[in-house]
Motif scaffolding. Structure first.
Motif, PDB file in Angstrom:
ATOM      1  N   LYS A 133      -7.233   2.769   6.180  1.00  0.00           N
ATOM      2  CA  LYS A 133      -7.848   4.174   5.269  1.00  0.00           C
ATOM      3  C   LYS A 133      -9.479   3.329   6.343  1.00  0.00           C
ATOM      4  O   LYS A 133     -10.737   3.812   6.263  1.00  0.00           O
ATOM      5  CB  LYS A 133      -7.828   3.025   4.183  1.00  0.00           C
ATOM      6  CG  LYS A 133      -9.004   3.292   2.994  1.00  0.00           C
ATOM      7  CD  LYS A 133      -9.112   4.630   2.391  1.00  0.00           C
ATOM      8  CE  LYS A 133     -10.396   5.677   1.510  1.00  0.00           C
ATOM      9  NZ  LYS A 133      -9.537   6.458   1.051  1.00  0.00           N
ATOM     10  N   ASP A 175       0.754  -1.771   0.174  1.00  0.00           N
ATOM     11  CA  ASP A 175       0.163   0.393   0.010  1.00  0.00           C
ATOM     12  C   ASP A 175       0.888   0.915   0.043  1.00  0.00           C
ATOM     13  O   ASP A 175       1.635   1.269   1.132  1.00  0.00           O
ATOM     14  CB  ASP A 175      -0.645  -0.041   1.440  1.00  0.00           C
ATOM     15  CG  ASP A 175      -1.794   0.647   1.157  1.00  0.00           C
ATOM     16  OD1 ASP A 175      -1.920   2.306   0.992  1.00  0.00           O
ATOM     17  OD2 ASP A 175      -2.840   0.985   1.244  1.00  0.00           O
ATOM     18  N   HIS A 190       1.595   0.363   3.599  1.00  0.00           N
ATOM     19  CA  HIS A 190       1.748  -1.168   4.076  1.00  0.00           C
ATOM     20  C   HIS A 190       0.633  -0.813   5.439  1.00  0.00           C
ATOM     21  O   HIS A 190      -0.025  -1.840   5.665  1.00  0.00           O
ATOM     22  CB  HIS A 190       2.800  -1.426   3.876  1.00  0.00           C
ATOM     23  CG  HIS A 190       3.793  -1.149   2.519  1.00  0.00           C
ATOM     24  ND1 HIS A 190       3.966  -1.089   1.650  1.00  0.00           N
ATOM     25  CD2 HIS A 190       5.104  -0.679   3.477  1.00  0.00           C
ATOM     26  CE1 HIS A 190       4.529  -1.045   1.042  1.00  0.00           C
ATOM     27  NE2 HIS A 190       5.358  -1.109   1.914  1.00  0.00           N
ATOM     28  N   SER A 247      -2.864  -0.725   5.522  1.00  0.00           N
ATOM     29  CA  SER A 247      -4.329  -0.283   4.695  1.00  0.00           C
ATOM     30  C   SER A 247      -5.583  -0.135   5.688  1.00  0.00           C
ATOM     31  O   SER A 247      -6.742   0.694   5.095  1.00  0.00           O
ATOM     32  CB  SER A 247      -4.068  -1.525   3.227  1.00  0.00           C
ATOM     33  OG  SER A 247      -3.686  -1.523   2.340  1.00  0.00           O
TER      34      SER A 247
END
Length: 155
Positions: free
Chosen positions: A149, A139, A144, A146
């Protein structure tokens, strides 16, 4: 449908050993180590993106310290020109099928995937003969992480 019919004896053994390896006080790397020990795994493969050379090397050292034989391979294996796969594309492409083949030829019993690009991870998983567990997913924007989000209340 009887969902139990979807599982082989090997699948059930993987699930049992994974369940037996769970410990709330362990991080993911320690869980992988415990799983591999319970499964009598001796050789572990690491397939990683070149952007994670340092982290892959550190993981290799940790696993070797735990007594495992480690085979590792970065995504640029073979320096495959992109134009060999897709005309008019330039540069060297990643080689996830080659990574899977490389680890298969070295008889890995478990493969750890670190930071392979979207799509490349799918190909590596599909081609790997040994079971694959992800350690890091790529990501770029969220470095990295994720899950950030999904944890962000503004999303």
């Amino acid at each position: 449908m009887d969902f139990k019919d979807l599982y082989t004896a090997e699948d059930i053994a993987i699930m049992k050993n994974a369940e037996d390896s769970l410990n709330r006080n362990n991080d993911r790397i320690q869980e992988i180590i415990e799983y591999a020990k319970k499964s009598n795994i001796k050789t572990i493969g690491i397939a990683y993106c070149t952007s994670l050379n340092k982290q892959a090397s550190k993981l290799k050292n940790i696993l070797e310290f735990e007594g495992f034989t480690i085979e590792h391979v970065n995504c640029k294996l073979g320096k495959l020109p992109f134009s060999n796969l897709i005309p008019d594309y330039k540069g060297i492409t990643c080689n996830p099928a080659g990574q899977a083949k490389y680890l298969e030829e070295r008889d890995t019993e478990l493969n750890i995937m670190m930071g392979l690009c979207l799509g490349h991870d799918m190909i590596f998983n599909a081609k790997s003969k040994a079971p694959v567990t992800p350690l890091i997913v790529k990501d770029r924007k969220l470095k990295h992480h994720s899950i950030e989000k999904l944890n962000d209340s503004n999303s």
